[in-house]
Design an enzyme around this catalytic site. Structure first.
Site, mmCIF file in Angstrom:
data_model
loop_
_atom_site.group_PDB
_atom_site.id
_atom_site.type_symbol
_atom_site.label_atom_id
_atom_site.label_comp_id
_atom_site.label_asym_id
_atom_site.label_seq_id
_atom_site.Cartn_x
_atom_site.Cartn_y
_atom_site.Cartn_z
ATOM 1 N N CYS A 127 0.807 -1.223 0.000
ATOM 2 C CA CYS A 127 0.000 0.000 0.000
ATOM 3 C C CYS A 127 0.844 1.278 0.000
ATOM 4 O O CYS A 127 0.736 2.121 -0.892
ATOM 5 C CB CYS A 127 -0.911 -0.030 1.222
ATOM 6 S SG CYS A 127 -1.705 1.522 1.590
ATOM 7 N N HIS A 173 -3.912 1.620 6.021
ATOM 8 C CA HIS A 173 -4.098 1.501 4.565
ATOM 9 C C HIS A 173 -4.521 2.862 4.017
ATOM 10 O O HIS A 173 -5.184 3.644 4.703
ATOM 11 C CB HIS A 173 -5.165 0.451 4.237
ATOM 12 C CG HIS A 173 -5.261 0.144 2.767
ATOM 13 N ND1 HIS A 173 -4.365 -0.673 2.119
ATOM 14 C CD2 HIS A 173 -6.119 0.587 1.813
ATOM 15 C CE1 HIS A 173 -4.678 -0.745 0.836
ATOM 16 N NE2 HIS A 173 -5.733 0.015 0.623
ATOM 17 N N HIS A 216 -5.605 2.434 -5.163
ATOM 18 C CA HIS A 216 -4.743 1.911 -4.097
ATOM 19 C C HIS A 216 -4.209 0.539 -4.484
ATOM 20 O O HIS A 216 -4.610 -0.045 -5.504
ATOM 21 C CB HIS A 216 -5.529 1.805 -2.787
ATOM 22 C CG HIS A 216 -6.685 0.842 -2.840
ATOM 23 N ND1 HIS A 216 -6.935 -0.089 -1.877
ATOM 24 C CD2 HIS A 216 -7.670 0.664 -3.772
ATOM 25 C CE1 HIS A 216 -8.008 -0.791 -2.181
ATOM 26 N NE2 HIS A 216 -8.481 -0.354 -3.324
#
Length: 313
Positions: A222, A272, A284
Site C-alpha cells: 500500500c 491503509h 490503491h
C-alpha cells in the site's frame, strides 16, 4: 574525552549563525534528556523559525523542545521522531532561507492576531496583491480582517488554516505567484495539475500485483505504491509507512481529487491508504487485488474509513 569535546565543538559551529550549517553533526544527535549549549542554540534556531514557543531558551532538551522539533519535522516532511539528526539539521538550514526579493524579509517570524509592526503591513500588502486582503488600505495591526485573509490564503494553498503566519505560510506566500485582486490564485491551477499528474501516474500501474514490502512496479504494498507514484509524478518523497504518512498529512473534512484517504484495517490506527479519484472512488494497492480502483461506499472500506488528508507538495 577529546573525541566528545571535538564533537561538541562541531555541534556549536553548526549554530554559530541563524542559518544552520550543512555540515554533519558528527556521530551525536540531540534528543530528550540531553543538557548542553548545543540544545540552547537549537532552541534559538527553532524559536527564530516559529516553532519554539517559550519566552526563554535553556540548555535542557525537555518535552517542549522535543515537541518543537516534532512540529518542525512534520512541517518539513521529515521522519517525525523528535530527534535532531543530520536530516533535521539540514532542513533547519533550508526552511525559510530562500526568500525571494518579493517576499517579506521577516519570513521566519511568526505573525498572529493582536500583533503590530511593519511586518504586519508587509504581510497585508502581499495578501492584497494576491487578492486576499480586501481592505482599501493596509495598516500595521494584525486584526480580524487580516486573520481571515490569512485563513483564506491557507485554505487555497492546502495549508493548516489557523490564521497564523508561520514558516509554511511564509513559504507559500513567496511561491504561489502574484494573483491580481480579480483572479484566483495560481496555486489553484497548480494544485489541480498536481492531482492530475498524480492520478494519471498511478493509473499506469493498474493491475500490478500486491507484494508485502513492495516498492516497485514488480509488486507494491500500500505505502510502497503511494511513495512510488508521488516520487514519479511530483518528485515528492513520502514516509515509508501509512501511519507516518497519516502523521504528515493535513486533515480535511471531505476529500478532494488527489487527496489521500485512510483506513484502519489490520491494526489500530491508519494502516491503509489510497488516492482519492472523485465520485467516491480511490486508487490503491490492496492485498487481495493489487493496484486497482475501489468504491468508498464498499461495505468493507466504509466501515474502516478514518478520514482524508492533504499532502503539501
Amino acid at each position: 574525552m577529546k573525541k566528545i569535546i571535538a564533537t561538541m565543538t562541531v555541534a556549536s559551529a553548526l549554530f554559530a549563525s541563524p542559518m544552520v550549517s550543512n555540515a554533519a553533526f558528527g556521530d551525536q544527535n540531540l534528543r530528550s534528556g540531553m543538557k548542553n549549549n548545543d540544545v540552547k542554540q537549537l532552541q534559538q534556531v527553532l524559536k527564530q523559525k516559529g516553532y519554539f514557543k517559550n519566552s526563554t531558551t535553556t540548555t535542557y532538551f525537555g518535552s517542549i523542545t522535543k515537541q518543537s522539533v516534532v512540529n518542525f519535522q512534520k512541517a518539513n516532511r521529515l521522519a517525525v521522531d523528535g530527534v535532531v539528526g543530520s536530516a533535521t539539521f539540514k532542513a533547519l538550514k533550508v526552511a525559510g532561507s530562500n526568500q525571494s526579493s518579493n517576499t517579506v524579509t521577516a519570513g521566519s517570524k511568526v505573525l498572529k492576531q493582536g500583533m503590530t509592526g511593519s511586518d504586519v503591513q508587509k504581510l497585508q500588502q502581499i495578501l492584497k496583491q494576491k487578492g486576499y486582503f480586501k481592505n482599501s488600505a493596509t495598516t500595521t495591526y494584525f486584526g480580524s480582517a487580516t486573520k481571515q485573509s490569512v485563513v483564506n490564503f491557507q485554505k487555497a494553498n492546502r495549508l493548516v488554516a489557523d490564521g497564523i503566519v508561520g514558516p509554511a505560510t511564509w513559504k507559500a506566500l513567496g511561491n504561489s505567484g502574484s494573483a491580481s485582486t480579480t483572479s484566483k490564485p495560481s496555486s489553484s491551477t497548480n494544485t489541480a495539475s498536481s492531482a492530475s499528474k498524480l492520478i494519471n501516474t498511478g493509473k499506469k500501474y493498474l493491475g500490478v500485483k500486491y507484494v508485502w514490502g513492495g516498492t516497485t512496479p514488480s509488486g507494491f504494498d500500500c505505502s510502497g505504491f503511494l511513495d512510488y507514484v508521488y516520487k514519479e509524478a511530483l518528485g515528492v518523497k513520502l514516509p515509508r509507512t501509512v501511519a507516518d504518512i497519516y502523521k504528515v498529512g493535513v486533515s480535511v473534512k471531505s476529500p478532494s481529487v488527489g487527496d489521500l484517504v485512510f483506513f484502519e484495517t489490520y491494526k489500530p490506527g491508519a494502516s491503509h491508504a489510497g488516492i482519492y479519484l472523485g465520485k467516491g472512488k480511490f486508487l490503491h494497492s490492496s492485498s487481495s487485488k493489487g493496484v486497482g480502483i475501489s468504491e468508498m461506499s464498499n461495505s468493507y472500506w466504509s466501515q474502516r474509513y478514518l478520514g482524508a488528508k492533504k499532502i503539501n507538495y
